[in-house]
Scaffold this active site. Structure first.
Site, PDB file in Angstrom:
ATOM      1  N   ALA A 187       0.833  -1.208   0.000  1.00 40.45           N
ATOM      2  CA  ALA A 187       0.000   0.000   0.000  1.00 40.45           C
ATOM      3  C   ALA A 187       0.868   1.260   0.000  1.00 40.45           C
ATOM      4  O   ALA A 187       1.952   1.266   0.609  1.00 40.45           O
ATOM      5  CB  ALA A 187      -0.924  -0.006   1.224  1.00 40.45           C
ATOM      6  N   PRO A 188       0.430   2.306  -0.706  1.00 46.97           N
ATOM      7  CA  PRO A 188      -0.851   2.462  -1.415  1.00 46.97           C
ATOM      8  C   PRO A 188      -0.895   1.873  -2.812  1.00 46.97           C
ATOM      9  O   PRO A 188      -1.925   1.959  -3.481  1.00 46.97           O
ATOM     10  CB  PRO A 188      -1.010   3.982  -1.461  1.00 46.97           C
ATOM     11  CG  PRO A 188       0.386   4.491  -1.543  1.00 46.97           C
ATOM     12  CD  PRO A 188       1.199   3.575  -0.679  1.00 46.97           C
ATOM     13  N   GLY A 189       0.212   1.298  -3.301  1.00 51.18           N
ATOM     14  CA  GLY A 189       0.145   0.566  -4.552  1.00 51.18           C
ATOM     15  C   GLY A 189       0.908   1.148  -5.723  1.00 51.18           C
ATOM     16  O   GLY A 189       0.853   0.591  -6.817  1.00 51.18           O
ATOM     17  N   GLY A 190       1.632   2.240  -5.520  1.00 50.64           N
ATOM     18  CA  GLY A 190       2.360   2.841  -6.629  1.00 50.64           C
ATOM     19  C   GLY A 190       3.357   1.897  -7.270  1.00 50.64           C
ATOM     20  O   GLY A 190       3.414   1.765  -8.500  1.00 50.64           O
ATOM     21  N   LYS A 191       4.151   1.217  -6.453  1.00 54.98           N
ATOM     22  CA  LYS A 191       5.161   0.309  -6.988  1.00 54.98           C
ATOM     23  C   LYS A 191       4.518  -0.965  -7.521  1.00 54.98           C
ATOM     24  O   LYS A 191       5.000  -1.557  -8.493  1.00 54.98           O
ATOM     25  CB  LYS A 191       6.200  -0.006  -5.915  1.00 54.98           C
ATOM     26  CG  LYS A 191       6.967   1.229  -5.435  1.00 54.98           C
ATOM     27  CD  LYS A 191       7.928   0.901  -4.319  1.00 54.98           C
ATOM     28  CE  LYS A 191       8.553   2.159  -3.737  1.00 54.98           C
ATOM     29  NZ  LYS A 191       7.556   3.011  -3.025  1.00 54.98           N
TER      30      LYS A 191
ATOM     31  N   ASP B  67       0.134  -9.652   7.491  1.00 51.45           N
ATOM     32  CA  ASP B  67       1.476  -9.192   7.810  1.00 51.45           C
ATOM     33  C   ASP B  67       2.450 -10.087   7.053  1.00 51.45           C
ATOM     34  O   ASP B  67       2.496 -11.300   7.276  1.00 51.45           O
ATOM     35  CB  ASP B  67       1.701  -9.305   9.327  1.00 51.45           C
ATOM     36  CG  ASP B  67       3.022  -8.718   9.781  1.00 51.45           C
ATOM     37  OD1 ASP B  67       3.963  -8.648   8.960  1.00 51.45           O
ATOM     38  OD2 ASP B  67       3.126  -8.351  10.965  1.00 51.45           O
TER      39      ASP B  67
ATOM     40  N   ASP C  16       9.923  -2.986  -0.164  1.00 48.12           N
ATOM     41  CA  ASP C  16      10.095  -1.557   0.105  1.00 48.12           C
ATOM     42  C   ASP C  16       9.712  -1.389   1.572  1.00 48.12           C
ATOM     43  O   ASP C  16       8.554  -1.161   1.896  1.00 48.12           O
ATOM     44  CB  ASP C  16       9.208  -0.726  -0.820  1.00 48.12           C
ATOM     45  CG  ASP C  16       9.368   0.765  -0.608  1.00 48.12           C
ATOM     46  OD1 ASP C  16      10.416   1.176  -0.085  1.00 48.12           O
ATOM     47  OD2 ASP C  16       8.436   1.522  -0.940  1.00 48.12           O
TER      48      ASP C  16
ATOM     49  N   CYS D 224      13.138   4.335   2.240  1.00 50.66           N
ATOM     50  CA  CYS D 224      13.258   5.785   2.032  1.00 50.66           C
ATOM     51  C   CYS D 224      14.088   6.368   3.177  1.00 50.66           C
ATOM     52  O   CYS D 224      13.784   7.418   3.716  1.00 50.66           O
ATOM     53  CB  CYS D 224      11.906   6.457   1.895  1.00 50.66           C
ATOM     54  SG  CYS D 224      10.768   6.181   3.269  1.00 50.66           S
TER      55      CYS D 224
END
Length: 333
Positions: free
Chosen positions: A130-134, A179, A195, A249
């Site tokens: 989430a949120p799903g960009g990758k 999880d 990520d 990040c």
């Protein structure tokens, strides 16, 4: 002009973060990082190849009078856009946004999926989706032909993930509300993207002279614990011969270089012990090892010193957030 101390350069950062950055990168490095934190980043986005090509997105931006350019990174120049003089609301007003033909995303966040290089027919795990960009980007890179399992343990975030996948046309994705640390080991994937949740030390903002970010020593400690468990599990469910991309990040070695080194050492030691117990002959290579990032991935991307030559730390600048990327390959049995 005399050099200012690391403490003075980082005085508007949390003490724990300023101290760690100064220890890791030195005074000059901290000054450069802080300069990047102080920049006002423009809006960035990418064309969603499942629904439109970059030329179609450029046409809509031009028609709306939105100025744009290409990022300096070679790997991103064909699909990514840097918007100048307009904010996200202007992009959200485009038909392409409503149709899911574009996705608002930071340039740094576009790099992990490119590092993984998903292909048609592969079974891929996105461990913190989430949120799903990758996730959507991986689907697009595979032409919509990869089989992707996307994990998200929070129900609200999982619903947001499903919404974005549907909007972007990423149909061959199975969302698992779980999880990822608790995935059963009977799962097996050709490729894994982790990520990982992190301290956010690379996404701090000092734009306008005000600190914005959630860094704390407590968050760092929690993140390190979660990262270790997730990376261990990623190696467990990765097929022999498979590829894992670990990203954060963060620009702190505790979450990046040291994390990868320690988990690989531990995992390979455990695997070797299991082979000996089973009476198998010793392997001539490590069970899992760092591999170089794809050629040209980091060309034009600002970087900080990284103690792992195969990996990369993205330096925060006007265009890029701080990020870490490492590619791991698992040996064949």
């Amino acid at each position: 002009m005399a050099k200012r101390s690391a403490e003075a350069l980082g005085s508007d950062l949390p003490d724990g973060l300023a101290r760690r950055l100064a220890d890791q990168y030195g005074e000059d490095g901290l000054a450069l990082i802080r300069q990047g934190f102080a920049e006002h980043r423009p809006v960035t986005l990418r064309a969603n190849a499942l629904k439109a090509n970059a030329a179609a997105i450029a046409e809509q931006l031009d028609a709306a009078g939105i100025a744009w350019g290409r990022p300096p990174a070679r790997a991103l120049e064909s699909t990514a856009f840097v918007v100048r003089g307009a904010r996200e609301d202007a992009v959200r007003a485009l038909a392409a946004y409503d149709e899911g033909a574009l996705y608002l995303q930071s340039l740094s966040a576009m790099l992990p999926a490119l590092a993984l290089a998903p292909a048609a027919g592969e079974n891929i795990l996105d461990m913190a989706a989430a949120p799903g960009g990758k996730t959507c980007q991986m689907a697009a890179l595979s032409g919509g032909e990869a089989l992707i399992c996307a994990c998200e343990k929070n129900h609200v975030r999982a619903e947001r993930l499903r919404h974005n996948l549907a909007k972007q046309g990423a149909a061959r994705v199975n969302v698992m509300e779980c999880d990822a640390r608790k995935l059963d080991d009977f799962f097996s994937f050709d490729k894994v993207l982790l990520d990982a949740p992190c301290s956010g030390s690379g996404t701090v903002s000092l734009a306008g002279g005000t600190y914005r970010g959630g860094f704390s020593d407590e968050l760092l400690a929690r993140s390190v614990k979660a990262q270790r468990a997730l990376l261990r599990k990623a190696l467990d469910v990765l097929k022999p011969g498979g590829t894992l991309v670990y990203a954060t990040c963060s620009i702190l070695a505790d979450e990046n270089e040291r994390m990868v080194e320690s988990v690989l050492d531990e995992w390979n030691g455990r695997a070797a012990k299991a082979r000996r117990k089973a009476g198998a002959s010793p392997s001539s290579r490590a069970e899992a090892e760092l591999a170089p990032l794809p050629a040209n991935l980091m060309e034009g991307v600002p970087a900080l010193p990284c103690r792992l030559p195969e990996a990369a730390v993205v330096r925060p600048t006007e265009l890029f957030e701080g990020f870490f990327l490492a590619r791991i390959e698992k040996g064949r049995a």
